[in-house]
Design a protein around this motif. Sequence first.
Motif, PDB file in Angstrom:
ATOM      1  N   ILE A 239       0.843  -1.191   0.000  1.00 10.99           N
ATOM      2  CA  ILE A 239       0.000   0.000   0.000  1.00 10.99           C
ATOM      3  C   ILE A 239       0.881   1.245   0.000  1.00 10.99           C
ATOM      4  CG2 ILE A 239      -1.897  -1.132   1.233  1.00 10.99           C
ATOM      5  CD1 ILE A 239      -0.935   0.220   3.790  1.00 10.99           C
ATOM      6  N   GLN A 240       0.289   2.358  -0.438  1.00 11.87           N
ATOM      7  CA  GLN A 240       0.930   3.666  -0.355  1.00 11.87           C
ATOM      8  C   GLN A 240       0.343   4.379   0.857  1.00 11.87           C
ATOM      9  OE1 GLN A 240       3.265   4.692  -2.507  1.00 11.87           O
ATOM     10  NE2 GLN A 240       3.072   3.126  -4.097  1.00 11.87           N
ATOM     11  N   ARG A 241       1.231   4.876   1.734  1.00 12.08           N
ATOM     12  CA  ARG A 241       0.749   5.501   2.959  1.00 12.08           C
ATOM     13  C   ARG A 241       1.633   6.688   3.315  1.00 12.08           C
ATOM     14  NH1 ARG A 241       0.627   2.856   9.009  1.00 12.08           N
ATOM     15  NH2 ARG A 241      -1.024   4.149   9.885  1.00 12.08           N
ATOM     16  N   GLY A 242       1.055   7.881   3.176  1.00 17.81           N
ATOM     17  CA  GLY A 242       1.817   9.082   3.491  1.00 17.81           C
ATOM     18  C   GLY A 242       3.081   9.227   2.677  1.00 17.81           C
ATOM     19  N   GLY A 243       3.035   8.833   1.412  1.00 15.29           N
ATOM     20  CA  GLY A 243       4.204   8.917   0.553  1.00 15.29           C
ATOM     21  C   GLY A 243       5.190   7.786   0.737  1.00 15.29           C
ATOM     22  N   ARG A 244       4.864   6.800   1.578  1.00 14.23           N
ATOM     23  CA  ARG A 244       5.732   5.658   1.815  1.00 14.23           C
ATOM     24  C   ARG A 244       5.147   4.402   1.179  1.00 14.23           C
ATOM     25  NH1 ARG A 244      10.198   7.940   3.099  1.00 14.23           N
ATOM     26  NH2 ARG A 244      10.948   6.031   4.102  1.00 14.23           N
ATOM     27  N   PHE A 245       6.014   3.499   0.765  1.00 10.54           N
ATOM     28  CA  PHE A 245       5.592   2.237   0.174  1.00 10.54           C
ATOM     29  C   PHE A 245       5.699   1.146   1.239  1.00 10.54           C
ATOM     30  CE2 PHE A 245       6.254  -1.764  -2.072  1.00 10.54           C
ATOM     31  CZ  PHE A 245       5.277  -1.719  -3.054  1.00 10.54           C
ATOM     32  N   ILE A 246       4.553   0.620   1.660  1.00 10.33           N
ATOM     33  CA  ILE A 246       4.504  -0.357   2.746  1.00 10.33           C
ATOM     34  C   ILE A 246       4.235  -1.751   2.186  1.00 10.33           C
ATOM     35  CG2 ILE A 246       3.486  -0.943   4.958  1.00 10.33           C
ATOM     36  CD1 ILE A 246       4.878   1.814   4.839  1.00 10.33           C
ATOM     37  N   HIS A 247       5.116  -2.676   2.523  1.00 11.41           N
ATOM     38  CA  HIS A 247       5.009  -4.061   2.055  1.00 11.41           C
ATOM     39  C   HIS A 247       4.581  -4.937   3.234  1.00 11.41           C
ATOM     40  CE1 HIS A 247       7.070  -7.791   0.090  1.00 11.41           C
ATOM     41  NE2 HIS A 247       5.824  -7.667  -0.313  1.00 11.41           N
ATOM     42  N   ILE A 248       3.503  -5.698   3.062  1.00  8.10           N
ATOM     43  CA  ILE A 248       2.937  -6.503   4.146  1.00  8.10           C
ATOM     44  C   ILE A 248       2.815  -7.946   3.669  1.00  8.10           C
ATOM     45  CG2 ILE A 248       1.023  -6.730   5.783  1.00  8.10           C
ATOM     46  CD1 ILE A 248       0.245  -3.813   4.815  1.00  8.10           C
ATOM     47  N   TYR A 260      -0.775 -26.919  12.034  1.00 10.25           N
ATOM     48  CA  TYR A 260      -0.824 -25.453  11.968  1.00 10.25           C
ATOM     49  C   TYR A 260      -0.607 -24.862  13.353  1.00 10.25           C
ATOM     50  CZ  TYR A 260      -2.899 -20.778  11.511  1.00 10.25           C
ATOM     51  OH  TYR A 260      -3.139 -19.432  11.538  1.00 10.25           O
ATOM     52  N   ARG A 261       0.323 -23.883  13.456  1.00 12.82           N
ATOM     53  CA  ARG A 261       0.632 -23.272  14.752  1.00 12.82           C
ATOM     54  C   ARG A 261       0.428 -21.763  14.787  1.00 12.82           C
ATOM     55  NH1 ARG A 261       3.208 -26.454  18.373  1.00 12.82           N
ATOM     56  NH2 ARG A 261       2.421 -24.814  19.747  1.00 12.82           N
ATOM     57  N   GLY A 262       0.037 -21.165  13.655  1.00 12.24           N
ATOM     58  CA  GLY A 262      -0.251 -19.741  13.685  1.00 12.24           C
ATOM     59  C   GLY A 262       0.203 -19.013  12.439  1.00 12.24           C
ATOM     60  N   VAL A 263       0.154 -17.676  12.528  1.00  8.87           N
ATOM     61  CA  VAL A 263       0.478 -16.807  11.391  1.00  8.87           C
ATOM     62  C   VAL A 263       1.536 -15.795  11.812  1.00  8.87           C
ATOM     63  CG1 VAL A 263      -0.407 -15.106   9.754  1.00  8.87           C
ATOM     64  CG2 VAL A 263      -1.863 -17.005  10.465  1.00  8.87           C
ATOM     65  N   LEU A 264       2.498 -15.580  10.954  1.00  6.61           N
ATOM     66  CA  LEU A 264       3.496 -14.536  11.142  1.00  6.61           C
ATOM     67  C   LEU A 264       3.209 -13.400  10.172  1.00  6.61           C
ATOM     68  CD1 LEU A 264       6.192 -13.568  12.419  1.00  6.61           C
ATOM     69  CD2 LEU A 264       7.350 -14.661  10.482  1.00  6.61           C
ATOM     70  N   GLU A 265       2.989 -12.195  10.714  1.00  3.17           N
ATOM     71  CA  GLU A 265       2.798 -11.008   9.880  1.00  3.17           C
ATOM     72  C   GLU A 265       4.103 -10.222   9.861  1.00  3.17           C
ATOM     73  OE1 GLU A 265       0.555  -6.654   9.931  1.00  3.17           O
ATOM     74  OE2 GLU A 265      -0.096  -8.222  11.306  1.00  3.17           O
ATOM     75  N   VAL A 266       4.556  -9.846   8.672  1.00  2.00           N
ATOM     76  CA  VAL A 266       5.783  -9.068   8.512  1.00  2.00           C
ATOM     77  C   VAL A 266       5.454  -7.812   7.715  1.00  2.00           C
ATOM     78  CG1 VAL A 266       8.139  -9.042   7.624  1.00  2.00           C
ATOM     79  CG2 VAL A 266       7.168 -11.178   8.512  1.00  2.00           C
TER      80      VAL A 266
END
Length: 285
Positions: A239-248, A260-266
């Motif tokens: 996404i674009q946020r405040g002029g920054r490029f955010i990678h999720i 299954y043991r869960g989810v890792l968000e980076v």
Amino acid sequence: AAALARFKEYEKHYARKENQLFPALEAKGFTGPTKVMWGKHDEVRAMTRGIEASLKASDWSGAAGAVRTLAGAVKKLVFLEEKILYPSSARKLTPVDWARIKQGEPAIGYAWVTPGAVWDAALAEAAGAEEERTARAVISSAPDQAQAPAAGGIELSTGRLTPEQIDLLLKRLPVDVTFVDETDRVAYYSDSEDRVFPRSPGVIGRAVQNCHPQKSVHVVDEIVRSFKDKTRDVAEFWIQRGGRFIHIRYFPLYDASGAYRGVLEVSQDATGIRALQGERRLLDE
């Protein structure tokens, strides 16, 4: 533009409600009003972005009309806070709940004003006493685990680290990480100084579905479902946020047996990385 920038301090106020007050209310089974109010927060955010776009395009009349609409929306939101949310919170939350909320708020900050240093010592002491009793109960039920760090750290698949080292390592990563366990509860986030998205201790133990606006919950559910049934091994967004490029990115975690043991968000601010060109092979100034 300067007035709008000052007004946008509201984001800290909303973030504190979403990450501190709402989890405490959810723990009491009080979820409906918090979900509605989060939606109202997002409406204000969308209106603010619209005003910024109008100002950038020199659409003065459009901006003026949008400001009037925004003022009405904020006035209604303040009414909901003062007449519904805060009175309900005062009835449902205990002194210990409020102490925990207070202790976690500095992680997000405050809008327009900074509260004084005076704090009800009795509330803080009550929260500390309860946490101490909980900690003692955990230690007494698992003495071997409690003594493990003193014996040289925690044995990992490729080394041994102390809890302090693990904490330092995770906080120093150039990305934000959040771990959601197999029960869909937030179990950990890396408390780095410059997080991409705000987090505070109130999020720990919270259902991951409640950590997102209602309009996004179906996406969260789809990601988790696909990880549990192993039809997807990554979910990626930018996404674009405040002029920054955010990678999720989201990654499923499975144990040695494949369970299954869960989810890792980076999450990562990749603006600088995207701008890199050529090569750099030496440590230049």
